[in-house]
Design a protein around this motif. Structure first.
Motif, PDB file in Angstrom:
ATOM      1  N   HIS A  68       0.837  -1.207   0.000  1.00 43.40           N
ATOM      2  CA  HIS A  68       0.000   0.000   0.000  1.00 43.40           C
ATOM      3  C   HIS A  68       0.870   1.254   0.000  1.00 43.40           C
ATOM      4  O   HIS A  68       0.609   2.203  -0.757  1.00 43.40           O
ATOM      5  CB  HIS A  68      -0.930   0.017   1.214  1.00 43.40           C
ATOM      6  CG  HIS A  68      -1.599   1.337   1.404  1.00 43.40           C
ATOM      7  ND1 HIS A  68      -2.603   1.794   0.572  1.00 43.40           N
ATOM      8  CD2 HIS A  68      -1.385   2.321   2.316  1.00 43.40           C
ATOM      9  CE1 HIS A  68      -2.977   3.000   0.970  1.00 43.40           C
ATOM     10  NE2 HIS A  68      -2.253   3.339   2.031  1.00 43.40           N
ATOM     11  N   SER A  69       1.895   1.264   0.828  1.00 47.23           N
ATOM     12  CA  SER A  69       2.786   2.425   0.897  1.00 47.23           C
ATOM     13  C   SER A  69       3.491   2.641  -0.432  1.00 47.23           C
ATOM     14  O   SER A  69       3.641   3.782  -0.894  1.00 47.23           O
ATOM     15  CB  SER A  69       3.806   2.247   2.026  1.00 47.23           C
ATOM     16  OG  SER A  69       3.142   2.177   3.262  1.00 47.23           O
ATOM     17  N   ARG A  70       3.922   1.551  -1.063  1.00 49.21           N
ATOM     18  CA  ARG A  70       4.582   1.652  -2.362  1.00 49.21           C
ATOM     19  C   ARG A  70       3.633   2.232  -3.411  1.00 49.21           C
ATOM     20  O   ARG A  70       3.983   3.149  -4.150  1.00 49.21           O
ATOM     21  CB  ARG A  70       5.084   0.285  -2.837  1.00 49.21           C
ATOM     22  CG  ARG A  70       5.774   0.368  -4.212  1.00 49.21           C
ATOM     23  CD  ARG A  70       5.856  -0.968  -4.903  1.00 49.21           C
ATOM     24  NE  ARG A  70       4.579  -1.562  -5.235  1.00 49.21           N
ATOM     25  CZ  ARG A  70       3.805  -1.222  -6.275  1.00 49.21           C
ATOM     26  NH1 ARG A  70       4.138  -0.234  -7.086  1.00 49.21           N
ATOM     27  NH2 ARG A  70       2.666  -1.853  -6.503  1.00 49.21           N
ATOM     28  N   ILE A  71       2.423   1.714  -3.471  1.00 47.63           N
ATOM     29  CA  ILE A  71       1.450   2.159  -4.473  1.00 47.63           C
ATOM     30  C   ILE A  71       1.098   3.633  -4.262  1.00 47.63           C
ATOM     31  O   ILE A  71       1.088   4.425  -5.211  1.00 47.63           O
ATOM     32  CB  ILE A  71       0.174   1.289  -4.441  1.00 47.63           C
ATOM     33  CG1 ILE A  71       0.498  -0.149  -4.887  1.00 47.63           C
ATOM     34  CG2 ILE A  71      -0.930   1.899  -5.309  1.00 47.63           C
ATOM     35  CD1 ILE A  71      -0.610  -1.158  -4.567  1.00 47.63           C
ATOM     36  N   ALA A  72       0.818   4.009  -3.026  1.00 52.47           N
ATOM     37  CA  ALA A  72       0.444   5.397  -2.733  1.00 52.47           C
ATOM     38  C   ALA A  72       1.605   6.343  -3.032  1.00 52.47           C
ATOM     39  O   ALA A  72       1.405   7.425  -3.605  1.00 52.47           O
ATOM     40  CB  ALA A  72      -0.003   5.532  -1.282  1.00 52.47           C
ATOM     41  N   GLN A  73       2.814   5.942  -2.668  1.00 55.65           N
ATOM     42  CA  GLN A  73       3.980   6.773  -2.937  1.00 55.65           C
ATOM     43  C   GLN A  73       4.194   6.952  -4.440  1.00 55.65           C
ATOM     44  O   GLN A  73       4.443   8.061  -4.923  1.00 55.65           O
ATOM     45  CB  GLN A  73       5.220   6.136  -2.303  1.00 55.65           C
ATOM     46  CG  GLN A  73       6.486   6.909  -2.554  1.00 55.65           C
ATOM     47  CD  GLN A  73       7.638   6.328  -1.771  1.00 55.65           C
ATOM     48  OE1 GLN A  73       7.990   6.871  -0.752  1.00 55.65           O
ATOM     49  NE2 GLN A  73       8.212   5.229  -2.250  1.00 55.65           N
ATOM     50  N   TRP A  74       4.078   5.851  -5.193  1.00 54.33           N
ATOM     51  CA  TRP A  74       4.204   5.906  -6.654  1.00 54.33           C
ATOM     52  C   TRP A  74       3.150   6.856  -7.234  1.00 54.33           C
ATOM     53  O   TRP A  74       3.447   7.679  -8.101  1.00 54.33           O
ATOM     54  CB  TRP A  74       4.057   4.496  -7.229  1.00 54.33           C
ATOM     55  CG  TRP A  74       3.772   4.464  -8.690  1.00 54.33           C
ATOM     56  CD1 TRP A  74       4.678   4.583  -9.709  1.00 54.33           C
ATOM     57  CD2 TRP A  74       2.487   4.347  -9.305  1.00 54.33           C
ATOM     58  NE1 TRP A  74       4.018   4.532 -10.924  1.00 54.33           N
ATOM     59  CE2 TRP A  74       2.678   4.386 -10.691  1.00 54.33           C
ATOM     60  CE3 TRP A  74       1.196   4.200  -8.808  1.00 54.33           C
ATOM     61  CZ2 TRP A  74       1.625   4.289 -11.589  1.00 54.33           C
ATOM     62  CZ3 TRP A  74       0.148   4.100  -9.704  1.00 54.33           C
ATOM     63  CH2 TRP A  74       0.376   4.152 -11.076  1.00 54.33           C
ATOM     64  N   ASP A  75       1.921   6.762  -6.734  1.00 52.93           N
ATOM     65  CA  ASP A  75       0.842   7.603  -7.234  1.00 52.93           C
ATOM     66  C   ASP A  75       1.130   9.077  -6.965  1.00 52.93           C
ATOM     67  O   ASP A  75       0.954   9.926  -7.851  1.00 52.93           O
ATOM     68  CB  ASP A  75      -0.480   7.183  -6.586  1.00 52.93           C
ATOM     69  CG  ASP A  75      -1.655   7.977  -7.106  1.00 52.93           C
ATOM     70  OD1 ASP A  75      -1.788   8.143  -8.334  1.00 52.93           O
ATOM     71  OD2 ASP A  75      -2.452   8.437  -6.270  1.00 52.93           O
ATOM     72  N   ASP A 117      11.252   4.994  -5.860  1.00 48.56           N
ATOM     73  CA  ASP A 117      10.306   6.105  -5.975  1.00 48.56           C
ATOM     74  C   ASP A 117      10.537   7.161  -4.903  1.00 48.56           C
ATOM     75  O   ASP A 117      10.392   8.355  -5.162  1.00 48.56           O
ATOM     76  CB  ASP A 117       8.865   5.593  -5.930  1.00 48.56           C
ATOM     77  CG  ASP A 117       8.483   4.821  -7.183  1.00 48.56           C
ATOM     78  OD1 ASP A 117       9.206   4.917  -8.199  1.00 48.56           O
ATOM     79  OD2 ASP A 117       7.457   4.123  -7.151  1.00 48.56           O
ATOM     80  N   LEU A 118      10.926   6.742  -3.711  1.00 43.15           N
ATOM     81  CA  LEU A 118      11.271   7.705  -2.674  1.00 43.15           C
ATOM     82  C   LEU A 118      12.474   8.527  -3.126  1.00 43.15           C
ATOM     83  O   LEU A 118      12.484   9.761  -2.991  1.00 43.15           O
ATOM     84  CB  LEU A 118      11.566   7.007  -1.345  1.00 43.15           C
ATOM     85  CG  LEU A 118      11.927   7.917  -0.174  1.00 43.15           C
ATOM     86  CD1 LEU A 118      10.834   8.944   0.096  1.00 43.15           C
ATOM     87  CD2 LEU A 118      12.213   7.078   1.068  1.00 43.15           C
ATOM     88  N   GLY A 119      13.459   7.882  -3.701  1.00 38.54           N
ATOM     89  CA  GLY A 119      14.622   8.585  -4.236  1.00 38.54           C
ATOM     90  C   GLY A 119      14.239   9.560  -5.335  1.00 38.54           C
ATOM     91  O   GLY A 119      14.797  10.662  -5.423  1.00 38.54           O
ATOM     92  N   GLU A 120      13.284   9.182  -6.170  1.00 35.78           N
ATOM     93  CA  GLU A 120      12.816  10.072  -7.244  1.00 35.78           C
ATOM     94  C   GLU A 120      12.120  11.304  -6.679  1.00 35.78           C
ATOM     95  O   GLU A 120      12.311  12.414  -7.177  1.00 35.78           O
ATOM     96  CB  GLU A 120      11.872   9.320  -8.186  1.00 35.78           C
ATOM     97  CG  GLU A 120      12.551   8.254  -9.015  1.00 35.78           C
ATOM     98  CD  GLU A 120      13.422   8.831 -10.115  1.00 35.78           C
ATOM     99  OE1 GLU A 120      13.051   9.865 -10.705  1.00 35.78           O
ATOM    100  OE2 GLU A 120      14.479   8.239 -10.385  1.00 35.78           O
TER     101      GLU A 120
END
Length: 175
Positions: A68-75, A117-120
Motif C-alpha cells: 500500500h505504501s509503495r502504491i500510494a507513494q508511486w501515485d 520512488d522515494l529517491g525520485e
C-alpha cells in the motif's frame, strides 16, 4: 582585443537561503529523519513466514502495509511529475489483493520500487528548478511542496503501523 566581461556573481538572498533550507528539511522528512524510524529499517528483516500474518486488533499485514505504501507513494510521485498519470481507483487500487506476497520476489520488488520512488521524489524536491510553490498544472491547486509533505506524512503513518505490527509479532528489534 576586448576581454569578455565576467558574469556577475549571484548574491545569496534570504529567499534563496530559505528555499535551500526548506528543501533540506523536506528531504530529511522524506527520508524518515527526526523521531522516525526509517521506513526501510522497519521492512528490513521482516520474517518471510509472517509477512501475510494478521494480528488481533491490527487491520493490516506487513505485505499489505508495504505494498500500500509503495502504491500510494508511486501515485503521489507520478501525479507530481506526469500530467498524463491516472491514479488507481480508490480504495481498491491502493491495496494488494492478498494478505501476503505471492513470493519472495514480489516482496523484494515492492521494497526496491518503494526505495526507487522515494529517491525520485527526493530528487524532485532537491532540484532547484522545481518550484515547490507553483501549482501543478494538471492538478486542482496542489503543489510539489504539498505532495512532498503528503508523502512524508503518509509514509510516517504506515511506518508506525509496521512497527506496531512487528512488535505484536515479536519481531521488532529492541535497543
Amino acid at each position: 582585443m576586448k576581454k569578455k566581461a565576467k558574469p556577475a556573481r549571484k548574491k545569496k538572498t534570504a529567499s534563496s537561503s530559505n528555499d535551500g533550507a526548506l528543501r533540506e528539511h523536506l528531504v530529511y522528512l522524506l527520508k524518515g529523519g527526526g523521531a522516525h524510524v526509517h521506513f526501510m529499517d522497519a521492512v528490513e528483516g521482516f520474517p518471510e513466514a509472517k509477512r501475510g500474518a494478521f494480528i488481533a486488533g491490527l487491520p493490516h499485514t506487513g505485505w499489505q502495509l508495504l505494498e500500500h505504501s509503495r502504491i500510494a507513494q508511486w501515485d503521489i510521485l507520478e501525479f507530481s511529475r506526469n500530467p498524463k498519470h491516472v491514479s488507481p481507483g480508490f480504495p481498491e487500487g491502493y491495496w494488494p489483493k492478498t494478505p501476503g506476497p505471492p513470493d519472495e520476489a514480489a516482496w523484494a520488488t515492492s521494497r526496491e520500487a518503494f526505495e526507487r520512488d522515494l529517491g525520485e521524489m527526493i530528487s524532485l524536491v532537491k532540484n532547484p528548478k522545481t518550484d515547490l510553490y507553483a501549482r501543478i498544472p494538471h492538478g486542482q491547486g496542489e503543489t510539489i511542496l504539498r505532495e512532498a509533505l503528503l508523502l512524508a506524512d503518509h509514509n510516517a503513518y504506515h511506518l508506525g503501523q509496521l512497527v506496531d505490527l512487528r512488535r505484536a509479532l515479536g519481531e521488532w528489534p529492541t535497543p
